[in-house]
Design a protein around this motif. Structure first.
Motif, PDB file in Angstrom:
ATOM      1  N   ALA A  35       3.474 -10.947 -12.581  1.00 52.72           N
ATOM      2  CA  ALA A  35       2.116 -10.854 -12.046  1.00 52.72           C
ATOM      3  C   ALA A  35       1.353  -9.791 -12.831  1.00 52.72           C
ATOM      4  CB  ALA A  35       2.152 -10.499 -10.567  1.00 52.72           C
ATOM      5  N   LYS A  36       0.190 -10.155 -13.374  1.00 46.82           N
ATOM      6  CA  LYS A  36      -0.624  -9.205 -14.145  1.00 46.82           C
ATOM      7  C   LYS A  36      -1.734  -8.627 -13.277  1.00 46.82           C
ATOM      8  CE  LYS A  36       1.699 -10.404 -17.761  1.00 46.82           C
ATOM      9  NZ  LYS A  36       2.999  -9.747 -17.770  1.00 46.82           N
ATOM     10  N   LEU A  37      -2.052  -9.345 -12.202  1.00 49.39           N
ATOM     11  CA  LEU A  37      -3.096  -8.908 -11.281  1.00 49.39           C
ATOM     12  C   LEU A  37      -2.852  -9.605  -9.956  1.00 49.39           C
ATOM     13  CD1 LEU A  37      -5.945  -7.615 -10.637  1.00 49.39           C
ATOM     14  CD2 LEU A  37      -6.924  -9.759 -11.433  1.00 49.39           C
ATOM     15  N   VAL A  38      -2.997  -8.860  -8.864  1.00 50.92           N
ATOM     16  CA  VAL A  38      -2.861  -9.469  -7.539  1.00 50.92           C
ATOM     17  C   VAL A  38      -4.195  -9.339  -6.829  1.00 50.92           C
ATOM     18  CG1 VAL A  38      -1.702  -9.301  -5.292  1.00 50.92           C
ATOM     19  CG2 VAL A  38      -0.379  -9.045  -7.409  1.00 50.92           C
ATOM     20  N   ILE A  39      -4.635 -10.435  -6.216  1.00 49.68           N
ATOM     21  CA  ILE A  39      -5.890 -10.427  -5.465  1.00 49.68           C
ATOM     22  C   ILE A  39      -5.564 -10.685  -4.002  1.00 49.68           C
ATOM     23  CG2 ILE A  39      -8.197 -11.430  -5.232  1.00 49.68           C
ATOM     24  CD1 ILE A  39      -7.912 -12.427  -8.126  1.00 49.68           C
ATOM     25  N   LEU A  40      -5.984  -9.757  -3.164  1.00 48.85           N
ATOM     26  CA  LEU A  40      -5.669  -9.810  -1.741  1.00 48.85           C
ATOM     27  C   LEU A  40      -6.967  -9.922  -0.952  1.00 48.85           C
ATOM     28  CD1 LEU A  40      -3.279  -9.423   0.299  1.00 48.85           C
ATOM     29  CD2 LEU A  40      -3.735  -6.983   0.189  1.00 48.85           C
ATOM     30  N   SER A  41      -6.975 -10.737   0.100  1.00 48.01           N
ATOM     31  CA  SER A  41      -8.200 -10.828   0.888  1.00 48.01           C
ATOM     32  C   SER A  41      -8.252  -9.680   1.892  1.00 48.01           C
ATOM     33  CB  SER A  41      -8.289 -12.179   1.609  1.00 48.01           C
ATOM     34  OG  SER A  41      -7.428 -12.190   2.714  1.00 48.01           O
ATOM     35  N   GLU A  42      -9.478  -9.219   2.156  1.00 46.49           N
ATOM     36  CA  GLU A  42      -9.686  -8.097   3.078  1.00 46.49           C
ATOM     37  C   GLU A  42      -9.206  -8.432   4.491  1.00 46.49           C
ATOM     38  OE1 GLU A  42     -10.569  -5.102   2.525  1.00 46.49           O
ATOM     39  OE2 GLU A  42     -11.726  -5.062   0.670  1.00 46.49           O
ATOM     40  N   ASP A  43      -9.170  -9.732   4.823  1.00 51.00           N
ATOM     41  CA  ASP A  43      -8.782 -10.098   6.196  1.00 51.00           C
ATOM     42  C   ASP A  43      -7.282 -10.414   6.334  1.00 51.00           C
ATOM     43  OD1 ASP A  43      -8.814 -12.495   4.851  1.00 51.00           O
ATOM     44  OD2 ASP A  43     -10.270 -13.469   6.167  1.00 51.00           O
ATOM     45  N   ALA A  44      -6.491  -9.966   5.356  1.00 51.69           N
ATOM     46  CA  ALA A  44      -5.039 -10.137   5.464  1.00 51.69           C
ATOM     47  C   ALA A  44      -4.516  -9.255   6.594  1.00 51.69           C
ATOM     48  CB  ALA A  44      -4.374  -9.739   4.146  1.00 51.69           C
ATOM     49  N   SER A  45      -3.391  -9.634   7.181  1.00 48.04           N
ATOM     50  CA  SER A  45      -2.830  -8.828   8.266  1.00 48.04           C
ATOM     51  C   SER A  45      -2.393  -7.462   7.728  1.00 48.04           C
ATOM     52  CB  SER A  45      -1.612  -9.545   8.870  1.00 48.04           C
ATOM     53  OG  SER A  45      -0.539  -9.511   7.956  1.00 48.04           O
ATOM     54  N   GLU A  46      -2.332  -6.510   8.617  1.00 52.34           N
ATOM     55  CA  GLU A  46      -1.929  -5.140   8.269  1.00 52.34           C
ATOM     56  C   GLU A  46      -0.585  -5.154   7.540  1.00 52.34           C
ATOM     57  OE1 GLU A  46      -2.833  -1.761   7.448  1.00 52.34           O
ATOM     58  OE2 GLU A  46      -4.289  -2.779   8.725  1.00 52.34           O
ATOM     59  N   ASN A  47       0.344  -5.930   8.084  1.00 50.74           N
ATOM     60  CA  ASN A  47       1.680  -6.088   7.507  1.00 50.74           C
ATOM     61  C   ASN A  47       1.648  -6.562   6.063  1.00 50.74           C
ATOM     62  OD1 ASN A  47       3.919  -5.350   8.836  1.00 50.74           O
ATOM     63  ND2 ASN A  47       4.227  -7.286   9.926  1.00 50.74           N
ATOM     64  N   THR A  48       0.905  -7.644   5.853  1.00 49.99           N
ATOM     65  CA  THR A  48       0.789  -8.242   4.523  1.00 49.99           C
ATOM     66  C   THR A  48       0.131  -7.273   3.556  1.00 49.99           C
ATOM     67  OG1 THR A  48       0.629 -10.440   5.513  1.00 49.99           O
ATOM     68  CG2 THR A  48      -0.115 -10.223   3.237  1.00 49.99           C
ATOM     69  N   ARG A  49      -0.943  -6.626   4.010  1.00 46.23           N
ATOM     70  CA  ARG A  49      -1.637  -5.664   3.148  1.00 46.23           C
ATOM     71  C   ARG A  49      -0.700  -4.562   2.690  1.00 46.23           C
ATOM     72  NH1 ARG A  49      -7.826  -5.143   4.627  1.00 46.23           N
ATOM     73  NH2 ARG A  49      -7.659  -3.406   3.198  1.00 46.23           N
ATOM     74  N   LYS A  50       0.087  -4.038   3.647  1.00 47.28           N
ATOM     75  CA  LYS A  50       1.002  -2.956   3.314  1.00 47.28           C
ATOM     76  C   LYS A  50       2.082  -3.442   2.338  1.00 47.28           C
ATOM     77  CE  LYS A  50       4.209   0.461   5.217  1.00 47.28           C
ATOM     78  NZ  LYS A  50       4.321   0.966   3.845  1.00 47.28           N
ATOM     79  N   LYS A  51       2.664  -4.583   2.651  1.00 49.24           N
ATOM     80  CA  LYS A  51       3.741  -5.133   1.825  1.00 49.24           C
ATOM     81  C   LYS A  51       3.256  -5.356   0.389  1.00 49.24           C
ATOM     82  CE  LYS A  51       6.652  -9.287   1.883  1.00 49.24           C
ATOM     83  NZ  LYS A  51       6.929 -10.411   2.783  1.00 49.24           N
ATOM     84  N   ILE A  52       2.108  -6.011   0.255  1.00 50.38           N
ATOM     85  CA  ILE A  52       1.579  -6.323  -1.069  1.00 50.38           C
ATOM     86  C   ILE A  52       1.155  -5.061  -1.815  1.00 50.38           C
ATOM     87  CG2 ILE A  52      -0.237  -7.537  -2.340  1.00 50.38           C
ATOM     88  CD1 ILE A  52       1.792  -9.495  -1.209  1.00 50.38           C
ATOM     89  N   SER A  53       0.468  -4.146  -1.135  1.00 46.85           N
ATOM     90  CA  SER A  53       0.018  -2.955  -1.860  1.00 46.85           C
ATOM     91  C   SER A  53       1.189  -2.054  -2.236  1.00 46.85           C
ATOM     92  CB  SER A  53      -1.068  -2.201  -1.089  1.00 46.85           C
ATOM     93  OG  SER A  53      -0.550  -1.686   0.095  1.00 46.85           O
ATOM     94  N   ASP A  54       2.224  -1.989  -1.383  1.00 42.59           N
ATOM     95  CA  ASP A  54       3.425  -1.216  -1.730  1.00 42.59           C
ATOM     96  C   ASP A  54       4.110  -1.808  -2.958  1.00 42.59           C
ATOM     97  OD1 ASP A  54       2.916   0.399   0.392  1.00 42.59           O
ATOM     98  OD2 ASP A  54       4.597  -0.282   1.635  1.00 42.59           O
ATOM     99  N   LYS A  55       4.285  -3.131  -2.960  1.00 46.36           N
ATOM    100  CA  LYS A  55       4.913  -3.812  -4.096  1.00 46.36           C
ATOM    101  C   LYS A  55       4.109  -3.579  -5.367  1.00 46.36           C
ATOM    102  CE  LYS A  55       8.570  -6.233  -2.697  1.00 46.36           C
ATOM    103  NZ  LYS A  55       9.444  -5.121  -2.315  1.00 46.36           N
ATOM    104  N   CYS A  56       2.792  -3.727  -5.251  1.00 47.18           N
ATOM    105  CA  CYS A  56       1.930  -3.551  -6.420  1.00 47.18           C
ATOM    106  C   CYS A  56       2.021  -2.143  -6.977  1.00 47.18           C
ATOM    107  CB  CYS A  56       0.478  -3.893  -6.090  1.00 47.18           C
ATOM    108  SG  CYS A  56       0.200  -5.656  -6.009  1.00 47.18           S
ATOM    109  N   SER A  57       2.016  -1.142  -6.102  1.00 42.77           N
ATOM    110  CA  SER A  57       2.059   0.210  -6.640  1.00 42.77           C
ATOM    111  C   SER A  57       3.447   0.524  -7.211  1.00 42.77           C
ATOM    112  CB  SER A  57       1.617   1.249  -5.609  1.00 42.77           C
ATOM    113  OG  SER A  57       2.444   1.198  -4.485  1.00 42.77           O
ATOM    114  N   PHE A  58       4.496   0.006  -6.583  1.00 39.30           N
ATOM    115  CA  PHE A  58       5.844   0.244  -7.095  1.00 39.30           C
ATOM    116  C   PHE A  58       6.038  -0.376  -8.483  1.00 39.30           C
ATOM    117  CE2 PHE A  58      10.362  -0.690  -7.669  1.00 39.30           C
ATOM    118  CZ  PHE A  58      10.925   0.551  -7.429  1.00 39.30           C
ATOM    119  N   TYR A  59       5.561  -1.616  -8.638  1.00 37.77           N
ATOM    120  CA  TYR A  59       5.728  -2.308  -9.921  1.00 37.77           C
ATOM    121  C   TYR A  59       4.529  -2.122 -10.856  1.00 37.77           C
ATOM    122  CZ  TYR A  59       9.904  -4.562  -8.067  1.00 37.77           C
ATOM    123  OH  TYR A  59      11.152  -4.795  -7.552  1.00 37.77           O
TER     124      TYR A  59
END
Length: 99
Positions: A35-59
């Motif tokens: 993945a070179k860029l991840v696009i997340l919608s503002e209305d994603a659940s709290e869980n999903t937002r955390k999971k995706i942003s944690d993964k993105c910052s880690f990788y």
């Protein structure tokens, strides 16, 4: 519908088969460093937002936000999508400047 330039560009990336959508698949692409860029919608659940942003910052994958899952899904000609990953560096760079 207000047409934003990134919407048609994301559609183009999708037709080029450079877009992965769906939470599980996106997480896999991030972990495989494809993945070179991840696009997340503002209305994603709290869980999903955390999971995706944690993964993105880690990788160290850039993360952008768009207003809604309907806008994101519509851009790639599908129903509502909460998260998509761009697997092409060129498309990713261009989308980053648009978002």
């Amino acid at each position: 519908m207000n047409h934003k330039p990134w919407v048609s560009f994301l559609g183009l990336a999708n037709r080029a088969r450079k877009v992965i959508s769906g939470e599980e698949l996106v997480v896999k692409e991030i972990q495989r460093k494809r993945a070179k860029l991840v696009i997340l919608s503002e209305d994603a659940s709290e869980n999903t937002r955390k999971k995706i942003s944690d993964k993105c910052s880690f990788y160290r994958v850039p993360l952008c936000y768009v207003d809604s899952r309907h806008e994101l899904g519509g851009a790639i000609g599908k129903g509502a999508r909460v998260v998509v990953a761009i697997t092409d560096e060129g498309f990713a760079q261009k989308l980053k400047t648009m978002l």
